[in-house]
Design an enzyme around this catalytic site. Structure first.
Site, PDB file in Angstrom:
ATOM      1  N   CYS A  86      -1.853  34.186   9.746  1.00 35.88           N
ATOM      2  CA  CYS A  86      -1.704  34.722  11.101  1.00 35.88           C
ATOM      3  C   CYS A  86      -1.489  33.748  12.239  1.00 35.88           C
ATOM      4  CB  CYS A  86      -2.685  35.691  11.337  1.00 35.88           C
ATOM      5  SG  CYS A  86      -3.172  37.031  10.508  1.00 35.88           S
ATOM      6  N   GLU A  87      -0.298  32.757  11.844  1.00 39.09           N
ATOM      7  CA  GLU A  87       0.175  31.826  12.787  1.00 39.09           C
ATOM      8  C   GLU A  87       1.512  31.753  12.823  1.00 39.09           C
ATOM      9  OE1 GLU A  87      -1.778  29.872  14.855  1.00 39.09           O
ATOM     10  OE2 GLU A  87      -3.604  29.850  14.242  1.00 39.09           O
ATOM     11  N   ARG A 119       3.167   7.826  -0.299  1.00 35.90           N
ATOM     12  CA  ARG A 119       4.396   8.798  -0.716  1.00 35.90           C
ATOM     13  C   ARG A 119       5.439   8.135  -1.665  1.00 35.90           C
ATOM     14  NH1 ARG A 119       5.245  11.516   3.833  1.00 35.90           N
ATOM     15  NH2 ARG A 119       4.257  10.201   5.167  1.00 35.90           N
ATOM     16  N   GLU A 157       0.871  -1.122  -0.009  1.00 34.91           N
ATOM     17  CA  GLU A 157      -0.014   0.000   0.103  1.00 34.91           C
ATOM     18  C   GLU A 157       0.797   1.450  -0.051  1.00 34.91           C
ATOM     19  OE1 GLU A 157      -3.643  -1.927   2.431  1.00 34.91           O
ATOM     20  OE2 GLU A 157      -2.232  -0.505   3.489  1.00 34.91           O
ATOM     21  N   ARG A 161       2.305  19.819   6.079  1.00 37.57           N
ATOM     22  CA  ARG A 161       3.440  19.068   6.668  1.00 37.57           C
ATOM     23  C   ARG A 161       4.506  19.690   7.619  1.00 37.57           C
ATOM     24  NH1 ARG A 161       6.446  16.385   3.751  1.00 37.57           N
ATOM     25  NH2 ARG A 161       6.504  14.188   5.208  1.00 37.57           N
TER      26      ARG A 161
END
Length: 427
Positions: free
Chosen positions: A349-350, A282, A279, A319
């Site tokens: 805004c973080e 990526r 399976e 990510r």
């Protein structure tokens, strides 16, 4: 290997200039390479075909959660790829992309009764059961529909591995699967049920695994369990080996040895007479995609820090904020000159909207295009509309042709998705 390379000083996806895509589709935008998707699948398929006897002509089931775009799935479906799914929505996507139901595996720790019913009606290859309570619910759903559910028991082999704690899934404290002794008991219960048809065992111990040793240990657990179940008079036909083999993200990362991985699996399964399933997620999709972004401005502060502010943000590529993950960043049209250290950030805004700290890059300025590499997996699928930013679009390239395969919505479309409560409607 991937198919993003410079031509005449400009980064291309296969034969298409990323400048062309940015001009017509806007930024930020995900760009996928058909040639890379095909190549990665074919390399894994060739390795499996070379060891077909011990692996029983294995199924390669792409982990849809890695990149669920319909055109990406259809590209892999045309190669004969199956699908590993974890929701009704992913099953529907796989079917819509042309993947036959008998090549679809349904996994996940929290399947609802409605999702189990849908999977049974669709005729998926197998349902990977992850707990005793789920086994009982599946039996009840199958009985209500007058069918016998084909299933595998997902084992937690107490072998955890992965590139980050949040993507390790096979350790004793992880929520996935059941311990070995419990799995053996559940298999026996399923074999005795008139509504269940157990056909095999499954495991998946994590992602971004570079060392084959923990994978081999997990596969050995499945082998030993298979022999135990058969000694008790039960049939075991399939072993779902999960995914997890690492993809390269940095230039210094080694390319995974797919042949060694498959050879290892074949060696563990030698003589069992089972059909294996892999399976990959990526492994097939990560470096088949880039996130194309434009520099808004460069903020040079008096303390010496230099912030490269991009129009891509954490809501477009989660990510780095979620896993402290590394992605390469390359200019689409390099200017040359001595490298400088940048903090690469987005406009959200973080403070967590930071892709990299002190990243050495060639000089960049407002308006320049850059590409985050290795962004084809767990990129667009995790994107959202935080800060009311429009959902990032996706593009698929095939040779010298390209198409927008998920368009960027308009602000009007974004607002129209939220009907106002009737008592708040103004005349």
């Amino acid at each position: 290997m991937h198919h993003f390379a410079p031509r005449d000083g400009v980064l291309h996806a296969e034969a298409v200039s990323l400048e062309t895509i940015a001009a017509e589709a806007g930024t930020p935008v995900y760009v996928y390479s058909t040639a890379t998707l095909r190549r990665h699948y074919r390399v894994l398929r060739a390795a499996c075909d070379a060891r077909a006897r011990p692996l029983g002509q294995p199924l390669i089931a792409f982990a849809v959660k890695a990149c669920s775009n319909l055109s990406v799935l259809a590209t892999l479906a045309a190669e004969g790829c199956g699908a590993d799914t974890v929701s009704e929505g992913e099953i529907r996507r796989a079917l819509a992309a042309g993947i036959p139901a008998d090549r679809i595996i349904f996994s996940g720790v929290g399947k609802t009764d409605a999702e189990l019913a849908f999977a049974l009606d669709a005729g998926v290859r197998q349902i990977n059961v992850e707990s005793e309570v789920e086994l009982d619910r599946l039996a009840a759903v199958a009985a209500g529909r007058g069918v016998r559910a084909t299933l595998a028991i997902r084992v937690n082999p107490d072998v955890g591995a992965g590139g980050h704690a949040k993507i390790t899934t096979g350790g004793a404290g992880d929520k996935f699967g059941v311990p070995v002794q419990e799995a053996l008991a559940l298999y026996a219960r399923a074999a005795a049920s008139p509504h269940l048809r157990p056909v095999g065992l499954a495991c998946h111990i994590g992602s971004q695994i570079r060392d084959l040793a923990p994978l081999k240990a997990a596969f050995q657990v499945l082998r030993d369990m298979t022999l135990t179940l058969r000694a008790r008079g039960m049939t075991v036909q399939r072993l779902d080996l999960g995914g997890g083999l690492a993809a390269p993200y940095a230039e210094t990362d080694e390319t995974p040895d797919v042949r060694a991985y498959v050879d290892m699996a074949a060696g563990v399964l030698e003589g069992l007479g089972v059909e294996a399933a892999f399976e990959p997620g990526r492994l097939l999709a990560a470096n088949a995609g880039v996130l194309l972004s434009r520099v808004i401005q460069v903020n040079a502060r008096s303390d010496g820090r230099r912030f490269l502010v991009l129009d891509a943000a954490m809501n477009d590529l989660m990510r780095p904020a979620l896993y402290d993950a590394f992605h390469g960043l390359v200019p689409v049209r390099p200017r040359g000159g001595a490298e400088q250290a940048y903090d690469v950030v987005g406009p959200v805004c973080e403070t967590g909207d930071t892709f990299a700290r002190d990243r050495p890059l060639a000089p960049l300025q407002a308006g320049d295009l850059v590409a985050f590499t290795g962004a084809g997996a767990y990129g667009a699928v995790m994107a959202g509309e935080y800060n009311s930013r429009l959902l990032v679009p996706e593009v698929l390239v095939d040779g010298d042709r390209w198409a927008v395969v998920r368009p960027r919505p308009t602000y009007e479309q974004m607002l129209a998705a939220e009907p106002r409560a009737p008592w708040l409607t103004t005349s």
